[in-house]
Write an enzyme that holds these catalytic residues in place. Structure first.
Site, PDB file in Angstrom:
ATOM      1  CB  SER A   1     131.368 127.057  20.538  1.00  8.70           C
ATOM      2  OG  SER A   1     132.640 126.475  20.350  1.00  8.70           O
TER       3      SER A   1
ATOM      4  CB  THR B   1     131.869 131.165  18.442  1.00 11.58           C
ATOM      5  OG1 THR B   1     131.248 130.579  19.594  1.00 11.58           O
ATOM      6  CG2 THR B   1     131.330 132.573  18.254  1.00 11.58           C
ATOM      7  CB  ALA B   2     135.559 130.071  14.422  1.00 11.96           C
TER       8      ALA B   2
ATOM      9  CG  HIS C   1     142.155 128.106  20.629  1.00 14.54           C
ATOM     10  ND1 HIS C   1     141.181 128.710  21.395  1.00 14.54           N
ATOM     11  CD2 HIS C   1     141.697 126.852  20.361  1.00 14.54           C
ATOM     12  CE1 HIS C   1     140.193 127.861  21.594  1.00 14.54           C
ATOM     13  NE2 HIS C   1     140.470 126.736  20.975  1.00 14.54           N
TER      14      HIS C   1
ATOM     15  CE  LYS D   1     135.460 128.650  26.764  1.00 16.05           C
ATOM     16  NZ  LYS D   1     136.922 128.709  26.942  1.00 16.05           N
TER      17      LYS D   1
END
Length: 279
Positions: A60, A112-113, A151, A58
């Site tokens: 981003s 990604t934030a 989250h 996983k």
């Protein structure tokens, strides 16, 4: 039948443990592939992918733009949707058009934030990188002026006395019309098309199994999220796991491609030289 053990990284967050429980515990067939899982926070996973440590991970979507020489994107297992983007929060209302010069906490350089905030306001430069679970406290105690939260923090920030400045996912949706790509599953190109295709199918089966048997994954989810209530776990899964997690489809693929194109145009990631997907 393929016979190989692969290293697989994902986060301990409820959405990831919900998605991968059936796969790592052999509840679904993956053409003979087995997995050794490694659970880490997303920015640690991003750094591991930068060093090409894991076979499958996983990551981003921001980070994806930096690793496409070694990895491609699987169409299943990711987090992409509407109404689920990162939030910029502060102790008091702030003008979202006047953030320049303020110290803003981000949950990792390659998240990604972080990418969305830089796309939202390219003038911002005063960033403080913190683990995602420390950002709300840092905003609340004045260590930083604002912070981008991800989250389960979406559900708990009011308890810290914080206020939303801008919903970056909502901004992206209004700006582009696309759902927001948050995190996806990257796999080494060197694994070859047979293994990559089996992985894509196996993860899709794992998501389907989790939806059909939601109680089966509960012990695995709770073992890695003991600080969360059942209600927050369920809300977390409901927000981040959806039909795009089964398969991106044309809409999801277009959203990912646009995000990377905008990031490259802004000079944040290199221009893409490799195909994003299998086939």
């Amino acid at each position: 039948m393929l016979s190989r053990n692969l290293t697989l990284g994902f986060s301990p967050c409820p959405n990831d443990t919900f998605i991968f429980d059936a796969l790592v515990h052999g509840r679904v067939d993956c053409d003979g592939l087995t997995f050794t899982e490694r659970l880490e926070d997303v920015e640690t996973l991003n750094k591991l992918a930068l060093s090409a440590v894991l076979d499958v991970s996983k990551i981003s979507y921001h980070l994806l733009g930096h690793i496409l020489d070694d990895y491609l994107l699987l169409r299943s297992g990711g987090a992409l949707g509407r109404g689920c983007g990162p939030l910029l929060v502060a102790r008091e209302p702030l003008d979202a058009t006047r953030l320049a010069g303020r110290r803003i906490a981000l949950p990792g350089r390659y998240t990604t934030a972080a990418l969305l905030l830089r796309l939202f306001d390219p003038s911002l430069t005063e960033f403080v990188y913190l683990p995602f679970d420390r950002i709300m406290a840092a905003v609340a105690d004045g260590s930083v002026d604002a912070g981008v939260i991800i989250h389960e923090s979406r559900f708990t920030y009011p308890s810290y006395g914080l206020t939303k400045v801008v919903d970056l996912g909502e901004w992206w949706e209004q700006e582009t019309g696309h759902p927001i790509p948050l995190g996806g599953i990257a796999a080494r190109r060197s694994l070859g098309e047979d293994i990559l295709s089996a992985l894509e199918r196996g993860i899709e089966k794992s998501v389907a199994f989790a939806f059909q048997n939601p109680g089966v994954a509960r012990p695995y989810i709770r073992a890695h999220s003991q600080e969360m209530s059942d209600q927050v776990c369920d809300a977390h899964i409901g927000l981040y796991v959806n039909d795009f997690s089964r398969s991106l489809g044309e809409e999801g693929e277009a959203a990912v491609q646009l995000l990377l194109e905008r990031a490259a145009a802004a000079g944040i990631v290199p221009p893409r030289r490799q195909p994003l997907f299998i086939g």
